[in-house]
Design an enzyme around this catalytic site. Structure first.
Site, PDB file in Angstrom:
ATOM      1  N   HIS A   1       0.855  -1.195   0.000  1.00 58.87           N
ATOM      2  CA  HIS A   1       0.000   0.000   0.000  1.00 58.87           C
ATOM      3  C   HIS A   1       0.892   1.247   0.000  1.00 58.87           C
ATOM      4  O   HIS A   1       1.378   1.675   1.037  1.00 58.87           O
ATOM      5  CB  HIS A   1      -0.901  -0.023   1.238  1.00 58.87           C
ATOM      6  CG  HIS A   1      -2.065   0.932   1.173  1.00 58.87           C
ATOM      7  ND1 HIS A   1      -2.118   1.987   0.291  1.00 58.87           N
ATOM      8  CD2 HIS A   1      -3.228   0.984   1.888  1.00 58.87           C
ATOM      9  CE1 HIS A   1      -3.263   2.647   0.465  1.00 58.87           C
ATOM     10  NE2 HIS A   1      -3.947   2.057   1.423  1.00 58.87           N
TER      11      HIS A   1
ATOM     12  N   HIS B   1      -2.666   6.902  -0.758  1.00 63.63           N
ATOM     13  CA  HIS B   1      -3.630   7.472   0.199  1.00 63.63           C
ATOM     14  C   HIS B   1      -3.069   8.062   1.485  1.00 63.63           C
ATOM     15  O   HIS B   1      -3.729   8.030   2.526  1.00 63.63           O
ATOM     16  CB  HIS B   1      -4.693   6.417   0.555  1.00 63.63           C
ATOM     17  CG  HIS B   1      -5.501   6.009  -0.626  1.00 63.63           C
ATOM     18  ND1 HIS B   1      -6.252   4.876  -0.676  1.00 63.63           N
ATOM     19  CD2 HIS B   1      -5.665   6.610  -1.821  1.00 63.63           C
ATOM     20  CE1 HIS B   1      -6.839   4.776  -1.858  1.00 63.63           C
ATOM     21  NE2 HIS B   1      -6.491   5.817  -2.579  1.00 63.63           N
TER      22      HIS B   1
ATOM     23  N   TYR C   1      -0.584   7.166   3.513  1.00 61.24           N
ATOM     24  CA  TYR C   1      -0.012   6.318   4.565  1.00 61.24           C
ATOM     25  C   TYR C   1       1.518   6.336   4.471  1.00 61.24           C
ATOM     26  O   TYR C   1       2.092   7.155   3.752  1.00 61.24           O
ATOM     27  CB  TYR C   1      -0.643   4.918   4.510  1.00 61.24           C
ATOM     28  CG  TYR C   1      -2.146   5.015   4.741  1.00 61.24           C
ATOM     29  CD1 TYR C   1      -2.626   5.534   5.949  1.00 61.24           C
ATOM     30  CD2 TYR C   1      -3.060   4.701   3.745  1.00 61.24           C
ATOM     31  CE1 TYR C   1      -3.994   5.703   6.159  1.00 61.24           C
ATOM     32  CE2 TYR C   1      -4.433   4.859   3.947  1.00 61.24           C
ATOM     33  CZ  TYR C   1      -4.895   5.365   5.161  1.00 61.24           C
ATOM     34  OH  TYR C   1      -6.232   5.549   5.375  1.00 61.24           O
TER      35      TYR C   1
HETATM   36  C1  LIG Z   1     -15.162   1.299   2.489  1.00 59.39           C
HETATM   37  C2  LIG Z   1     -13.878   1.614   1.790  1.00 59.39           C
HETATM   38  C3  LIG Z   1     -12.695   1.124   2.285  1.00 59.39           C
HETATM   39  C4  LIG Z   1     -11.489   1.357   1.611  1.00 59.39           C
HETATM   40  N1  LIG Z   1     -10.341   0.777   2.072  1.00 59.39           N
HETATM   41  C5  LIG Z   1      -9.200   0.858   1.351  1.00 59.39           C
HETATM   42  C6  LIG Z   1      -8.052   0.108   1.727  1.00 59.39           C
HETATM   43  O1  LIG Z   1      -8.031  -0.641   2.703  1.00 59.39           O
HETATM   44  N2  LIG Z   1      -6.950   0.236   0.956  1.00 59.39           N
HETATM   45  C7  LIG Z   1      -6.907   1.046  -0.155  1.00 59.39           C
HETATM   46  O2  LIG Z   1      -5.873   1.118  -0.829  1.00 59.39           O
HETATM   47  N3  LIG Z   1      -7.992   1.747  -0.533  1.00 59.39           N
HETATM   48  C8  LIG Z   1      -9.135   1.649   0.165  1.00 59.39           C
HETATM   49  N4  LIG Z   1     -10.273   2.292  -0.272  1.00 59.39           N
HETATM   50  C9  LIG Z   1     -10.263   2.949  -1.590  1.00 59.39           C
HETATM   51  C10 LIG Z   1     -10.773   1.954  -2.653  1.00 59.39           C
HETATM   52  O3  LIG Z   1      -9.877   0.881  -2.827  1.00 59.39           O
HETATM   53  C11 LIG Z   1     -10.995   2.656  -4.010  1.00 59.39           C
HETATM   54  O4  LIG Z   1      -9.771   3.152  -4.487  1.00 59.39           O
HETATM   55  C12 LIG Z   1     -12.019   3.771  -3.890  1.00 59.39           C
HETATM   56  O5  LIG Z   1     -13.205   3.282  -3.289  1.00 59.39           O
HETATM   57  C13 LIG Z   1     -12.368   4.351  -5.263  1.00 59.39           C
HETATM   58  O6  LIG Z   1     -12.833   3.327  -6.119  1.00 59.39           O
HETATM   59  P1  LIG Z   1     -14.409   3.154  -6.426  1.00 59.39           P
HETATM   60  O7  LIG Z   1     -14.854   4.446  -7.070  1.00 59.39           O
HETATM   61  O8  LIG Z   1     -14.469   1.984  -7.385  1.00 59.39           O
HETATM   62  O9  LIG Z   1     -15.098   2.896  -5.136  1.00 59.39           O
HETATM   63  C14 LIG Z   1     -11.487   2.133   0.426  1.00 59.39           C
HETATM   64  C15 LIG Z   1     -12.682   2.665  -0.055  1.00 59.39           C
HETATM   65  C16 LIG Z   1     -13.873   2.412   0.599  1.00 59.39           C
HETATM   66  C17 LIG Z   1     -15.152   2.955   0.024  1.00 59.39           C
END
Ligand SMILES: Cc1cc2nc3c(=O)[nH]c(=O)nc-3n(C[C@H](O)[C@H](O)[C@H](O)COP(=O)(O)O)c2cc1C
Length: 380
Positions: A185, A188, A190
């Protein structure tokens, strides 16, 4: 580039060979934190959750929720870890169930760095980071709660190898648990980004200053993991354009290009990039930037994520802007997303309120499959 005629095979649902992994389609489950791993130990209810998302999609790629590499890695309640024997054992039946459905399963490993609070840290110590600059309180992604953070402690140069080693051991543990590989990862806001991005990294040692120095830590993690488990099992997630957790960079395109070119030297399996339009948590914005330069520069499999729907995903593959498309919220709410895309069927709506609650069923494993919806309609 020509558009897609609907009678052609749907590009998003065509097979793809990712290194040694044969994928039957290109719809990937995004890493999604669900905060249901009580005490940082994956729970049996995750068996159903993950295997549901492998259903009807034999041969797809699933990526786990972010999983801590050590006891200092957490910043949220009940996120899973992979640094203890108990955690490794708890992952095994989850991985087995996903494999039984024929899917490929990668474990996303993370360390939150300064996006934490003493309550998540051993002995109530300060979170660690590249910096001692504190993070201002942030609205959580439910849009209501405010998350507060303890000012971090800046790691000394001589402490960095041990953090790299934590990532290496976590990757080893992921393989021991049965995962096909790991996704580092590096997105975002981190810890990898806290080193990579110049709006946070204010170090004066060999891990700060120039772009090369700021990327050194991330690349040391990549190298250590590639040496430990083999580059053909290593992916990384990057979000150069995002500014989550006050982690921005003055030249994100240069950063993204530097990273993919450096990653090419290690021959890792994939690079997973978040679209520039995802500037804030979960919100799509208009944006002039694109990932195409990074896609062109990277030698391995290229995954894109962020705000994709069926149509957008089809076009990304048809126009060769990506090899695989990663879906977060839509896959969370539609366990049979690849099937629904194949049939162009309606989608369940996701419910933000239940993203992070601790319930082992509600908002987790209770989103209906297409058959269930069809049956309800038929019996009415
Ligand atoms: C409930 C939730 C939890 C997420 N947890 C993570 C995570 O653990 N690791 C990560 O890299 N991104 C995380 N994200 C970001 C998602 O992987 C993704 O990049 C983001 O939702 C945008 O994609 P989407 O438009 O298809 O939802 C999270 C997003 C949501 C909504």
């Amino acid at each position: 580039m020509a558009g897609v005629v609907e009678s052609d095979p749907i590009p998003l649902l065509t097979p793809y060979q990712m290194g040694k992994f044969s994928l039957a389609h290109r719809v990937v489950l995004a890493p999604l934190t669900r905060q249901r791993s009580y005490g940082n130990v994956p729970q049996p209810h995750a068996i159903l959750y993950y295997s549901q998302r492998a259903t009807g999609s034999n041969g797809g790629l699933l990526i786990t929720e972010a999983t801590g590499v050590s006891d200092t890695a957490q910043g949220y309640p009940d996120t899973p870890g992979i640094w203890t024997k108990e955690q490794v054992e708890a992952w095994k039946p989850i991985v087995d169930a996903v494999h039984a459905k024929g899917a490929t399963f990668f474990c996303q490993i993370w360390h939150v760095g300064r996006v934490s609070d003493t309550v998540y840290q051993p002995n109530g110590q300060a979170p660690i980071s590249s910096t001692d600059k504190p993070l201002t309180p942030q609205i959580r992604s439910n849009g209501i709660d405010v998350a507060k953070f303890t000012p971090p402690r800046r790691l000394r140069t001589d402490e960095i190898p041990s953090l790299v080693n934590d990532f290496r051991l976590a990757a080893r543990n992921a393989i021991e648990a049965g995962f096909d590989g790991v996704e580092i990862h590096g997105a975002h806001g981190y810890i990898l980004e806290q080193f990579m991005k110049d709006k946070v990294n204010d170090r004066t040692d060999e891990y700060g200053g120039s772009l090369e120095n700021r990327c050194r830590f991330a690349l040391e993690v990549v190298e250590a993991i590639a040496n430990e488990i083999g580059a053909e099992r290593v992916g990384i997630r990057l979000s150069p354009f995002a500014e989550y957790a006050e982690c921005g960079d003055s030249n994100p395109k240069e950063l993204g290009l530097y990273m993919v070119n450096a990653l090419n030297k290690y021959n890792i399996l994939y690079c997973h990039m978040v679209e520039p339009r995802m500037k804030t948590v979960n919100e799509k914005t208009e944006c002039p930037h694109s990932l195409v330069p990074m896609r062109k520069a990277f030698n391995g499999t290229f995954l894109v994520a962020g705000g994709y729907d069926r149509h957008d995903g089809i076009n990304a593959i048809a126009e060769n802007r990506a090899d695989l498309v990663v879906y977060g919220r839509l896959f969370l709410a539609n366990p049979d997303l690849p099937k629904r895309f194949a049939l162009d069927a309606p989608l369940n709506k996701y419910n933000r309120e239940t993203f992070y609650i601790s319930d082992p069923v509600l908002g987790y494993t209770d989103y209906p499959f297409l058959e269930d919806v069809t049956n309800v309609v038929a019996s009415n």
